[in-house]
Design a protein around this motif. Structure first.
Motif, PDB file in Angstrom:
ATOM      1  N   SER A 133      50.120 130.919 -20.420  1.00  0.00           N
ATOM      2  CA  SER A 133      50.708 131.643 -19.294  1.00  0.00           C
ATOM      3  C   SER A 133      51.490 130.689 -18.384  1.00  0.00           C
ATOM      4  O   SER A 133      52.525 131.060 -17.833  1.00  0.00           O
ATOM      5  CB  SER A 133      49.619 132.349 -18.498  1.00  0.00           C
ATOM      6  N   ALA A 134      51.008 129.443 -18.260  1.00  0.00           N
ATOM      7  CA  ALA A 134      51.729 128.487 -17.419  1.00  0.00           C
ATOM      8  C   ALA A 134      53.065 128.122 -18.045  1.00  0.00           C
ATOM      9  O   ALA A 134      54.083 128.019 -17.363  1.00  0.00           O
ATOM     10  CB  ALA A 134      50.881 127.234 -17.206  1.00  0.00           C
ATOM     11  N   ASP A 136      55.049 134.712 -10.872  1.00  0.00           N
ATOM     12  CA  ASP A 136      54.497 134.022 -12.036  1.00  0.00           C
ATOM     13  C   ASP A 136      54.368 132.524 -11.791  1.00  0.00           C
ATOM     14  O   ASP A 136      53.537 131.854 -12.404  1.00  0.00           O
ATOM     15  CB  ASP A 136      55.398 134.244 -13.266  1.00  0.00           C
ATOM     16  N   GLU A 184      51.231 130.168 -11.346  1.00  0.00           N
ATOM     17  CA  GLU A 184      50.473 129.476 -12.384  1.00  0.00           C
ATOM     18  C   GLU A 184      50.349 127.987 -12.079  1.00  0.00           C
ATOM     19  O   GLU A 184      49.468 127.312 -12.585  1.00  0.00           O
ATOM     20  CB  GLU A 184      51.162 129.647 -13.742  1.00  0.00           C
TER      21      GLU A 184
END
Lengths: 502, 677
Positions: B162-163, B249, B252
């Protein structure tokens, strides 16, 4: 001086054939390093602002055929690029195990021909160097290549040869028409416009394949995938530049009217290349194929810059070529470094290399960013100048080609993620050691050059400035009108007046 | 040697030394070098700012190196300092230095600290290059440089998919904006024949409505086209509506990064750019209207999402997005001083909120879901009080003429300017902004109440479970995603005892709290009312400032009223009767789902851009390159040779090339022979 630069690797090549592997490696390295030193001397002694053609040599051989050498700033830069990359290629060939002496000889022979292409001042001499360059590359792919090397070598050869046959016919006609084979003379010769049309197309066939331009590019991914690392470096670093060099040296100055006539052909193919090959690069699973496709996209920026018919476009194109020579060469070396360890180019086999190979990851990041065109690296300067140039000619072409900065970021960072970031998926990939001293010597100098060209490109622009200006003056009369011109509503005294004059 | 050289290049030097030294250098040396460099830069920056505070100080340009010249295009590396830069210098170096220090504590257990600190310093260098740019290309350098640093830092825990996805998304979405910025630079050069910012700004006013330019299929007013293109760049960097998707986002990344890059500095670069080029925007009224519209729309839209999120960092991220909207519509109505003032105060209180949230997350063992918080005010009192100060600042608490927290002055100035501008778009921005102030107050207090009030709800958190059972956990470990709407954790501490953060974390947040409390009160007059302070660094609209004084009393009080209403609503819903939020969400049904899912922007972009890109990539590759070009090109040739001639059979596949080789040699020989005749 130039002949000496050809002679050194030529002697080295011969010597290699008579010794065993270890000595051949040493000879090759020494010969290429000497040539690099000669190249630096050449650059240092090049008189910026002096005569257009320097270090000229003229030795009539037989009939009209002559050994004519000489360089301007453009050729100088490309020669320096060549001699700079060669020792790195020799270092990168450590993993070659079979027929080492022949391999080294082939590479040195290749160097002779590449320098010859950029230094030749005679039409036929150029042709011989240009076409003979095929042979060692063909051998490198065909003999030392990967599993599917025969197909790739065949494709490479077929494409490039077909183009060159047409070019040869055009050259014969030109020599007949102008009564000389001297390139500087021909560059100032005004061919009749109707003849220019088909002459241009004949040369275009050859250069478009070499560039390569869409849709004549399909030999490139295969050739890169099959070629050994050093072969890929030379292919991407120097051989592709011959196409751009051909446009600068022949198509534009010799056929300016035809160049303007076919400008939409070039622009159209370039726009297609930027968008299509970038999208194709996004879905590749083979590292070398991905970088090969990215090369096609980058070379399209070169062609639009060249055919913008102005100073920024031309200078930008030259910087893109030099930068791409360094950056894509370095990216192929980066692939080679891990290929040597794991013997696969499949992206999915790697992952998390930042953990066990942090120094490698750093270099890879730098070259990725240079490829993406991050300001401060060489990639940006060229791309920016090219786009400045093309914006003055056409905004549509600029907008579409500039999408490359988005797509380029997408496919390169996606590649970087899968290779260097993420978790370590495979134990063997996770156990790979970081860069060796030899690999430092390969990647370090290129990294410095990339940053140098990004921060102070003046070193590279200055030698070419006068030659670009001369070319600009030559093509200016045929330059198509731009679509982005300013229209003043009222004749106010505004600085925009100078924009209209442009 | 001018101190600006040290301010800008010390962080670069620190980044290079630390980055190359990496593990060999060790964590402690890396921290010391980078933090030392940043504190030095900070101590050198404040005198410059205070000097400019005196008023009527002009710009200085420190040349560094020639960069590029090509034809009539020429630009250098140079460091320009004027009032606008001086403001940014203190913001960037102060927040960065404090974040460096804070990271000593926050990143203490991370094995990759040298890399982290090198990235942070590299970011600071790029940001400083951006704010000191004397030409558009250097600004673009800084612009892309901060983008790179942001990419590296969002993806710092690179083992997490996800990062990585968030990092790439941030870079690529930013590049969409950069495309606009780049085209804007190209167009500006075409029109003005220079990329030097002062020269462009000097020539811009005369261009107002004076000409038209062709762009793609359009022929439109030159300045409008240029400003809109440049503004697309600002929208990308500052996460405005349409190009905002990367910012949430980006959470992250480690929390100090969120505070520095995604709240206080980098995301404000777009606002800085519009202010820096304000004379250009003043010459393009249509572009200003667009800026106002985007700013007001983002301000409202992001605030709605902020009210529904559970992740503490995401709430603050959407809050940032919303606050940036305020800054843009201030710039859009011509109140550049107010935009910069809000940028300035926002940097303090938003960095404070993020670092405070980081302190909470640290105490809660990397749990970020507010549903698992509660009752923390006694456990981590210092964090609680500074978060309270930050909340008072962002919601704009204050009494006119007496004292207010930072946001009180800057947000009110923006709303007053929007009202005073008198344009339809300005009035719309005023109403949207006032409503967003209500939402801001609501989600900010909601965050505070959920985190610090009520009973502890820690027991069921996976992160807390990890902590209790002694399993080692690093922040880049993956966890099952429990973050969906229907989580109702039971109350209970589970025997867990949160600890207050170490002093390295508390000192920076306490210092920022001082800024959040006092920055508005202390600097209101120079930023908003003193033309001499700006001294031409931004376009100063005397008329607008006067009009701000004369707006009706109800308009002046509307922000405070909205703030109080938001506070009361949040108090009622999260303290008085905690069953209300669930009921409301149920009542609103589809609207709640729509807002909770962030207006479905991500899903839309995925369908419209991401998936087609891969689909077309495969199409052009397998159908285009392989299916058509190769099939009818080289393979076709081979097929013809193979089938067409029995004689040629000997030369098929590999041997065909030998045939071609012979042909070449023959040709060369023939030519030579012809020449020899």
């Amino acid at each position: 001086m130039l002949s000496l630069m050809l002679l050194v690797p030529a002697i080295g090549a011969l010597a290699c054939l008579f010794v065993e592997a270890k000595a051949a490696r040493t000879i090759a390295l020494v010969a290429t390093v000497i040539d690099l030193a000669l190249g630096i001397v050449l650059w240092a002694n090049y008189d910026i602002g002096g005569a257009q053609w320097q270090f000229t040599e003229r030795v009539p051989l037989f009939a009209g055929f002559q050994w004519a050498m000489g360089i301007d700033g453009i050729a100088l830069m490309l020669i320096v690029l060549t001699v700079f990359l060669m020792p790195i290629c020799i270092l990168a060939s450590q993993s070659i195990a079979k027929r080492v002496p022949e391999y080294m000889a082939t590479f040195l022979f290749m160097e002779v021909l590449m320098i010859g292409v950029f230094a030749a001042q005679d039409l036929y001499l150029f042709y011989i160097f240009f076409e003979a360059g095929l042979i060692p590359m063909y051998l490198i792919i065909g003999v030392w290549g990967g599993d599917n090397r025969i197909y790739a070598a065949y494709k490479f050869f077929l494409y490039t040869l077909l183009g060159s046959v047409l070019m040869l016919i055009a050259m014969l006609w030109m020599a007949n028409e102008a009564g000389t084979t001297d390139i500087p003379t021909l560059m100032a010769y005004d061919f009749p416009p109707h003849a220019q049309t088909w002459l241009f197309l004949a040369f275009f066939a050859s250069f478009a394949v070499k560039m390569p331009m869409y849709p004549l590019h399909t030999w490139l991914p295969d050739a890169h995938v099959q070629a050994p690392t050093a072969g890929s470096v030379i292919l991407a670093g120097v051989l592709l530049k011959m196409g751009g060099y051909g446009f600068i040296r022949f198509s534009l100055p010799m056929f300016p009217e035809a160049s303007a006539q076919f400008v939409w052909l070039i622009w159209g193919l370039s726009m297609a290349a930027v968008v299509l090959t970038s999208l194709i690069a996004l879905v590749q699973t083979d590292m070398k194929k991905l970088i090969a496709y990215s090369s096609v996209a980058h070379m399209a920026i070169v062609t639009v810059g060249l055919f913008a018919f102005n100073t920024q476009g031309l200078e930008g194109s030259m910087i893109v070529m030099l930068s791409h020579g360094l950056v894509s060469g370095a990216l192929f070396l980066c692939v080679g470094v891990i290929y040597d360890r794991l013997h696969t180019r499949e992206i999915a086999r790697y992952g998390g290399l930042s953990i066990n190979m942090p120094k490698y990851a750093l270099f890879f990041m730098l070259f990725t960013m240079a490829s993406v065109g991050l300001p401060g690296t060489s990639g940006f300067v060229g791309e920016f100048l090219s786009l400045v140039g093309i914006y003055q000619a056409n905004t549509w072409v600029t907008a579409i080609c500039a999408t490359g900065i988005i797509l380029g970021a997408a496919y390169m960072l996606y590649l970087y993620w899968r290779v260097a970031f993420g978790v370590q998926r495979n134990a063997d990939a996770a156990a790979m050691p970081d860069l060796s001293v030899r690999e430092w010597l390969m990647l370090g100098p290129i990294a410095l050059a990339v940053l140098w060209m990004g921060v102070y490109p003046e070193s590279f622009l200055a030698p070419m400035r006068a030659d670009i200006a001369a070319l600009d003056a030559r093509v200016a009369r045929a330059a198509p009108a731009g679509d982005s011109k300013l229209k003043m509503k009222a004749p106010k005294a505004a600085p925009a007046a100078s924009a209209e004059a442009h | 040697m001018p101190s600006i050289l040290f301010i800008v290049f010390l962080p670069l030097l620190a980044a290079i030394v630390t980055g190359l030294g990496n593990r060999a250098l060790g964590s402690f040396a890396a921290k010391l070098i980078t933090t030392g460099a940043l504190f030095a830069a900070m101590f050198l920056s404040w005198p410059i700012f205070l000097h400019y505070l005196g008023g009527n100080v002009g710009a200085t340009v420190t040349p560094v190196l020639h960069w590029v010249s090509s034809g009539t295009l020429s630009f250098d590396w140079a460091l320009r300092v004027d009032t606008l830069t001086a403001v940014m210098l203190v913001v960037v170096t102060t927040v960065s230095a404090l974040v460096h220090l804070y990271s000593w504590g926050y990143m203490d257990e991370d094995p990759d600290q040298p890399r982290f600190f090198a990235y942070l310093s590299l970011f600071t260098f790029a940001m400083l290059m951006l704010v000191t740019a004397d030409n558009l290309v250097q600004m673009f350098f800084g612009w892309e440089g901060v983008g790179l640093a942001s990419y590296l830092l969002i993806g710092f825990w690179f083992r997490k998919p996800s990062a990585n996805a968030a990092a790439i998304k941030a870079f690529v979405v930013n590049r969409v904006g950069d495309l606009g910025f780049m085209l804007g630079i190209l167009g500006t050069f075409l029109v003005f024949q220079t990329v030097s910012i002062p020269e462009i700004l000097a020539a811009a006013p005369a261009m107002k409505g004076a000409s038209t330019i062709h762009f793609l299929w359009l022929r439109a007013d030159t300045m409008t086209v240029l400003c809109l293109l440049l503004f697309i760049g600002a929208m990308g960097k500052s996460a405005q509506l349409g190009l905002h998707t990367w910012l949430p986002d980006a959470m992250e990344g480690p929390t100090p990064v969120s505070a520095l890059i995604h709240a206080a500095t980098m995301v404000t670069a777009g606002v800085f750019m519009v202010c820096r080029l304000s004379p250009m925007f003043e010459a393009a009224p249509a572009a200003k209207t667009f800026v106002t519209f985007i700013g007001a729309a983002t301000c409202f839209f992001a605030a709605t999402i902020g009210t529904t999120q559970w992740d503490i960092k995401r709430v603050i991220a959407y809050s940032t997005c919303s606050q940036l909207g305020y800054m843009f519509f201030a710039a859009g109505v011509g109140a550049y001083g107010a935009a910069m003032f809000h940028l300035f105060t926002h940097a303090f209180f938003k960095a404070l909120l993020f670092l405070g949230a980081g302190s909470v997350i640290h105490a809660m063992h990397h749990e970020q879901d507010m549903r698992y918080y509660g009752g923390l005010r006694k456990q981590i009192p210092i964090t609680f009080y500074v978060m309270l100060a930050g909340t008072l600042a962002i919601t704009g608490v204050g009494i006119a003429g007496v004292f207010g927290f930072a946001g009180f002055y800057s947000k009110d100035a923006i709303l007053e300017a929007a009202f005073a501008s008198g344009t339809a778009m300005g009035t719309a921005a005023f109403w949207l902004g006032s409503f967003a102030a209500l939402l801001t107050s609501f989600y900010s207090w909601r965050l505070v109440f959920l985190t610090f009030w009520g009973k502890p709800r820690w027991a069921e958190s996976e992160h807390i479970q990890h902590a209790l059972h002694g399993e080692h956990e690093s922040p880049d470990e993956e966890h099952g995603d429990a973050h969906h709407a229907e989580v109702h954790p039971h109350e209970g501490t589970g025997g867990y005892h949160p600890h207050e953060s170490p002093w390295t974390m508390l000192v920076p947040i306490c210092l920022l709290a001082v800024g959040a409390v006092l920055a508005g009160w202390a600097f209101y007059t120079p930023f908003i009312h003193t033309e001499a302070f700006w001294n031409g660094a931004v376009a100063y609209n005397e008329h607008l400032i006067d009009a701000m004084e004369e707006i009706p009393e109800w308009a002046k009080l509307s922000a405070t009223a909205a703030m109080l209403l938001g506070f009361v609503t949040a108090w009622y819903a999260y303290i008085k009767d905690t069953s209300i939020p669930g009921k409301v969400a149920e009542q609103l049904g589809p609207i709640y789902t729509f807002v909770y899912n962030k207006w479905y922007f991500d899903e839309l972009y995925n369908v419209v851009f991401v998936k087609p890109a891969f689909w077309f990539g495969r199409l052009f590759w397998q159908q285009g390159d392989v299916g058509i070009i190769d099939r009818f090109g080289p393979n076709g040739a081979a097929w013809v040779v193979e089938k067409g001639s029995v004689a040629a059979k000997r030369f098929q596949s590999g041997y065909l090339t030998n045939y071609a080789l012979i042909m070449l040699v023959g040709l060369v020989a023939a030519v030579t022979w012809v020449m020899a005749q």
